[in-house]
Design a protein around this motif. Structure first.
Motif, PDB file in Angstrom:
ATOM      1  N   ASP A   1       0.837  -1.205   0.000  1.00 16.05           N
ATOM      2  CA  ASP A   1       0.000   0.000   0.000  1.00 16.05           C
ATOM      3  C   ASP A   1       0.872   1.255   0.000  1.00 16.05           C
ATOM      4  OD1 ASP A   1      -2.357  -1.495   0.101  1.00 16.05           O
ATOM      5  OD2 ASP A   1      -2.431  -1.445   2.295  1.00 16.05           O
ATOM      6  N   LEU A   2       1.904   1.254   0.863  1.00 21.06           N
ATOM      7  CA  LEU A   2       2.751   2.438   0.998  1.00 21.06           C
ATOM      8  C   LEU A   2       3.619   2.645  -0.240  1.00 21.06           C
ATOM      9  CD1 LEU A   2       3.657   4.792   2.730  1.00 21.06           C
ATOM     10  CD2 LEU A   2       5.354   3.294   3.794  1.00 21.06           C
ATOM     11  N   VAL A   3       4.171   1.561  -0.782  1.00 17.80           N
ATOM     12  CA  VAL A   3       4.995   1.685  -1.992  1.00 17.80           C
ATOM     13  C   VAL A   3       4.173   2.261  -3.141  1.00 17.80           C
ATOM     14  CG1 VAL A   3       6.257   0.397  -3.763  1.00 17.80           C
ATOM     15  CG2 VAL A   3       6.613  -0.136  -1.346  1.00 17.80           C
ATOM     16  N   ARG A   4       2.940   1.790  -3.286  1.00 12.71           N
ATOM     17  CA  ARG A   4       2.068   2.318  -4.346  1.00 12.71           C
ATOM     18  C   ARG A   4       1.696   3.775  -4.077  1.00 12.71           C
ATOM     19  NH1 ARG A   4       0.589  -1.248  -7.968  1.00 12.71           N
ATOM     20  NH2 ARG A   4       0.808  -3.489  -7.507  1.00 12.71           N
ATOM     21  N   GLU A   5       1.473   4.093  -2.823  1.00 16.68           N
ATOM     22  CA  GLU A   5       1.154   5.473  -2.449  1.00 16.68           C
ATOM     23  C   GLU A   5       2.297   6.409  -2.824  1.00 16.68           C
ATOM     24  OE1 GLU A   5       1.050   7.426   1.851  1.00 16.68           O
ATOM     25  OE2 GLU A   5      -0.689   6.121   1.534  1.00 16.68           O
ATOM     26  N   ARG A   6       3.526   5.923  -2.699  1.00 15.03           N
ATOM     27  CA  ARG A   6       4.706   6.731  -3.012  1.00 15.03           C
ATOM     28  C   ARG A   6       5.120   6.632  -4.481  1.00 15.03           C
ATOM     29  NH1 ARG A   6       8.614   5.263   2.179  1.00 15.03           N
ATOM     30  NH2 ARG A   6       7.459   6.466   3.752  1.00 15.03           N
ATOM     31  N   GLY A   7       4.343   5.922  -5.279  1.00 16.39           N
ATOM     32  CA  GLY A   7       4.655   5.812  -6.697  1.00 16.39           C
ATOM     33  C   GLY A   7       5.939   5.073  -6.995  1.00 16.39           C
TER      34      GLY A   7
END
Length: 342
Positions: A323-329
């Motif tokens: 989730d966090l990796v995707r949030e940070r692109g």
């Protein structure tokens, strides 16, 4: 909103968030001032500096900023905690903060607070096996909890909350927690697929709010143990690297595959940490944490209290590493960038 809150009727409480302007503190304060505001008539934020940008933001959201005199903290905290139901200590780890944190604990008990959360939010140091070379902060934290449980027996419930590593820091390996070599190789103690509990700061905030409401409700108070463990998820360094590369592939983003993970002999690494610690006590137990991860003592997969605070994820969905990796692109952030909010 919480499945427990319907049992609380219109009861409203007062909470003090000490350190509410810090990295974790501002996340906790934001959750209490938004999602959980209906259950708290007053949200007090004692701080040494009430003029910062973060302090102003919290004030604008409805927090009461109260100045604390660092030279005479016990008197300041005792006054700030008058009429407070819950005290949450969010002051970060610092070898020079022992007396300051003890003043928080003592004032919380003597003011009649019903619940006190010491400054924990990390490893479950009860499992540590570092005879003669344990981290002094962890030793002190254990002593602090025991001291104020004894002082507050029958009056104040002292809850130590272990959350593993902050998710935002774990998915930011460009920093002191891990660090890269010149060839962008991430070296772990033991096997690179050893898992550790990782919990986002916002999820820690929600868990604190839920534990507060559970502990203040006579019908559910007995369900809350003195030591609570939560884990937004349990992940390994190898998994995080794989996730980053997967997301970058999906986004056609460069560079790809520039980071590799390799393990190292755990016994040799453990001995290195021991010798370094005995030679000179380190300011933060980064080496100890790597050993705990490798030994499986930071993997909360099989034993946690997630269902207590968030049964079946019915209250919120835990944030994962992906989730966090995707949030940070797919981009890395340094720990410094996370702390500064950039």
């Amino acid at each position: 909103m919480s499945t427990q809150t319907s049992k609380l009727g219109h009861t409203s409480y007062t909470v003090a968030l000490v350190g509410g302007t810090g990295s974790l503190g501002k996340e906790v304060a934001n959750v209490f001032l938004t999602s959980y505001k209906p259950f708290f008539s007053r949200i007090i934020v004692p701080a040494r500096d009430t003029t910062t940008v973060v302090a102003k933001v919290l004030t604008d959201k409805g927090a009461e900023l109260v100045p604390i005199n660092p030279v005479e903290p016990l008197g300041s905290f005792s006054k700030a905690f008058e009429g407070v139901d819950v005290v949450i200590n969010l002051i970060g780890d610092n070898l020079n903060s022992y007396d300051f944190k003890d003043a928080i604990g003592e004032a919380a008990i003597k003011s009649g607070a019903k619940v006190y959360f010491p400054s924990e939010f990390g490893a479950d140091h009860r499992l540590n096996d570092f005879p003669g070379w344990d981290d002094p902060l962890w030793i002190w934290k254990g002593q602090h909890a025991r001291k104020y449980r004894q002082l507050g027996a029958g009056k104040t419930k002292v809850i130590a909350l272990a959350t593993g590593i902050f998710l935002e820091f774990f998915v930011s390996p460009i920093g002191p927690t891990v660090g890269f070599g010149t060839d962008k190789i991430l070296t772990t103690a033991g096997l690179p697929d050893a898992k550790t509990a990782v919990t986002s700061m916002a999820d820690i905030a929600r868990a604190l709010a839920e534990l507060t409401l559970l502990s203040l409700n006579p019908e559910t108070a007995s369900s809350v143990p003195d030591d609570v463990r939560i884990a937004g998820s349990n992940a390994s360094w190898q998994q995080v690297i794989n996730i980053v590369q997967k997301v970058r592939d999906e986004l056609n983003m460069e560079p790809r595959g520039e980071i590799t993970v390799q393990g190292t002999d755990l016994a040799a690494f453990r001995e290195k940490v021991r010798k370094e610690h005995l030679d000179k006590s380190q300011p933060h137990p980064f080496g100890h944490l790597k050993v705990l991860i490798a030994e499986g003592k930071l993997d909360f997969s099989s034993k946690n209290d997630n269902e207590l605070v968030n049964p079946g994820e019915s209250i919120w969905k835990w944030k994962t590493a992906e989730d966090l990796v995707r949030e940070r692109g797919g981009k890395w952030m340094t720990v410094e960038e996370v702390v500064s909010g950039r």
